[in-house]
Design a protein around this motif. Structure first.
Motif, PDB file in Angstrom:
ATOM      1  N   ARG B 172       0.792  -1.229   0.043  1.00 13.88           N
ATOM      2  CA  ARG B 172      -0.001  -0.041  -0.050  1.00 13.88           C
ATOM      3  C   ARG B 172       0.683   1.200  -0.032  1.00 13.88           C
ATOM      4  NH1 ARG B 172      -3.501  -3.767  -0.540  1.00 13.88           N
ATOM      5  NH2 ARG B 172      -2.516  -3.351  -2.476  1.00 13.88           N
ATOM      6  N   PHE B 173       2.071   1.174   0.874  1.00 19.46           N
ATOM      7  CA  PHE B 173       2.899   2.373   0.748  1.00 19.46           C
ATOM      8  C   PHE B 173       3.525   2.511  -0.769  1.00 19.46           C
ATOM      9  CE2 PHE B 173       3.180   2.366   5.636  1.00 19.46           C
ATOM     10  CZ  PHE B 173       2.467   3.536   5.905  1.00 19.46           C
ATOM     11  N   GLY B 174       3.819   1.625  -1.216  1.00 18.66           N
ATOM     12  CA  GLY B 174       4.301   1.789  -2.415  1.00 18.66           C
ATOM     13  C   GLY B 174       3.269   2.416  -3.611  1.00 18.66           C
ATOM     14  N   GLU B 175       2.195   2.015  -3.382  1.00 20.80           N
ATOM     15  CA  GLU B 175       0.960   2.539  -4.463  1.00 20.80           C
ATOM     16  C   GLU B 175       0.811   4.087  -4.074  1.00 20.80           C
ATOM     17  OE1 GLU B 175      -1.209  -1.862  -4.195  1.00 20.80           O
ATOM     18  OE2 GLU B 175      -2.099  -0.122  -3.113  1.00 20.80           O
ATOM     19  N   ALA B 176       0.807   4.301  -2.787  1.00 24.90           N
ATOM     20  CA  ALA B 176       0.780   5.643  -2.151  1.00 24.90           C
ATOM     21  C   ALA B 176       1.961   6.480  -2.643  1.00 24.90           C
ATOM     22  CB  ALA B 176       0.917   5.621  -0.526  1.00 24.90           C
ATOM     23  N   LEU B 177       3.334   5.971  -2.781  1.00 24.67           N
ATOM     24  CA  LEU B 177       4.158   6.602  -3.324  1.00 24.67           C
ATOM     25  C   LEU B 177       3.803   7.028  -4.853  1.00 24.67           C
ATOM     26  CD1 LEU B 177       7.073   7.782  -2.840  1.00 24.67           C
ATOM     27  CD2 LEU B 177       7.892   5.606  -3.580  1.00 24.67           C
ATOM     28  N   ASN B 178       3.364   6.219  -5.574  1.00 28.56           N
ATOM     29  CA  ASN B 178       2.940   6.707  -6.994  1.00 28.56           C
ATOM     30  C   ASN B 178       1.892   7.547  -6.868  1.00 28.56           C
ATOM     31  OD1 ASN B 178       4.516   4.733  -8.097  1.00 28.56           O
ATOM     32  ND2 ASN B 178       3.110   3.058  -7.941  1.00 28.56           N
TER      33      ASN B 178
END
Lengths: 110, 194
Positions: B172-178
């Motif tokens: 989820r944090f990876g997606e949040a970074l995008n």
């Protein structure tokens, strides 16, 4: 029902004279929830106080109704399945309590 | 504001006295990469985060981490309760019990108390979310490190659940970074306002 919180309620209304429907509803929720918090603490140390218990249940029901109205019109108040979000995922709307737009948008009540 | 729910996020079975594992699990609760650090870091980062979607994920993961703090706290309490003096001494947990009885306490496996310097908040949105991705991986590695020494299935089950949550949070944090990169490009945010 005798209301010991009337003075508190009066003061908070004085400080916010012009408010949107959304802000007004949030104010009602905040007042009702504060009453619940305060009676809750009292009941923790006075669990046999039937008068306080009756007050608590009354305000808890009011709070649930107010929150239901808010959630229906403006979006979820709570995470993890404790509020529904009809139509779209409104949890990500920019109305976090520390943001300028908090409770400012006027939306149509159903 | 927060409201407490009188239940655990994942049910704990019958957890037997096990001061040796309690000592290791302390690291997952109050160590540098423990659940307390994670919760306070994410909740603290919210206030300077420009994208509302990312504020939402920080709020939700930060809140979930508190439920993990609760699980680990209960596990430590149960693993210390009814342990014999000899078991406690052998595990090096007599100091803990002398100081805190069987209560959980935010300190690591070596007794080093939790430190606010663990909280990774720079106020720079990209730096903060990147920090969180690394934090979730470090926490996942920490669970695996503790699970290597775990001989009790009643303890292993909850640890497996918590380890998997670190992986989900990382995703989820990876997606949040995008989302954050797109948001910052759209709003022409390069760094913090001076």
């Amino acid at each position: 029902m005798p209301n010991e919180y009337e003075s508190c309620k009066y003061r908070s209304k004085e400080s916010a004279p012009v408010v949107s429907q959304k802000q007004h509803l949030m104010q009602q929720i905040a007042e009702c929830e504060f009453i619940c918090i305060d009676i809750n603490l009292f009941l923790d140390t006075h669990p046999d106080d039937q008068h306080a218990l009756a007050d608590y249940n009354c305000y808890a029901e009011q709070l649930a109704a107010l929150k239901e109205l808010y959630v229906k019109n403006y979006g979820p108040l709570a995470n993890f399945g404790n509020s529904v979000s009809r139509g779209e995922w409104k949890w990500v709307h920019a109305d976090w309590p520390w943001q300028d737009g908090h409770n400012m948008e006027e939306e149509e009540e159903e | 504001m927060w409201i407490y729910e009188k239940k655990l996020i994942y049910p704990l079975g019958d957890i037997r006295p096990n001061p040796r594992m309690a000592k290791l699990i302390a690291m997952l609760l109050g160590g540098a990469n423990g659940e307390l650090t994670a919760s306070l870091t994410y909740l603290n980062q919210r206030y300077c985060m420009p994208s509302p979607e990312v504020v939402a994920i920080l709020t939700d993961i930060g809140t979930e981490e508190l439920s993990h703090v609760e699980m680990l706290s209960i596990m430590i309490k149960k693993m210390l309760t009814d342990a014999s003096i000899d078991e406690l001494r052998e595990a090096g947990m007599e100091g803990w019990v002398a100081d805190h009885n069987c209560c959980p306490f935010p300190q690591n496996q070596n007794g080093y108390p939790w430190n606010a310097a663990y909280v990774g908040t720079t106020g720079d949105p990209i730096a903060d979310i990147t920090n969180n991705m690394a934090a979730e991986q470090k926490a996942r590695a920490g669970y695996e490190g503790v699970m290597r020494f775990c001989d009790d299935p009643q303890i292993l089950g909850p640890l497996q659940f918590l380890r998997e949550r670190e992986i989900v949070h990382y995703q989820r944090f990876g997606e949040a970074l995008n989302i954050l990169n797109d948001y910052m490009a759209q709003h022409q945010i390069r760094s913090i306002k001076r």
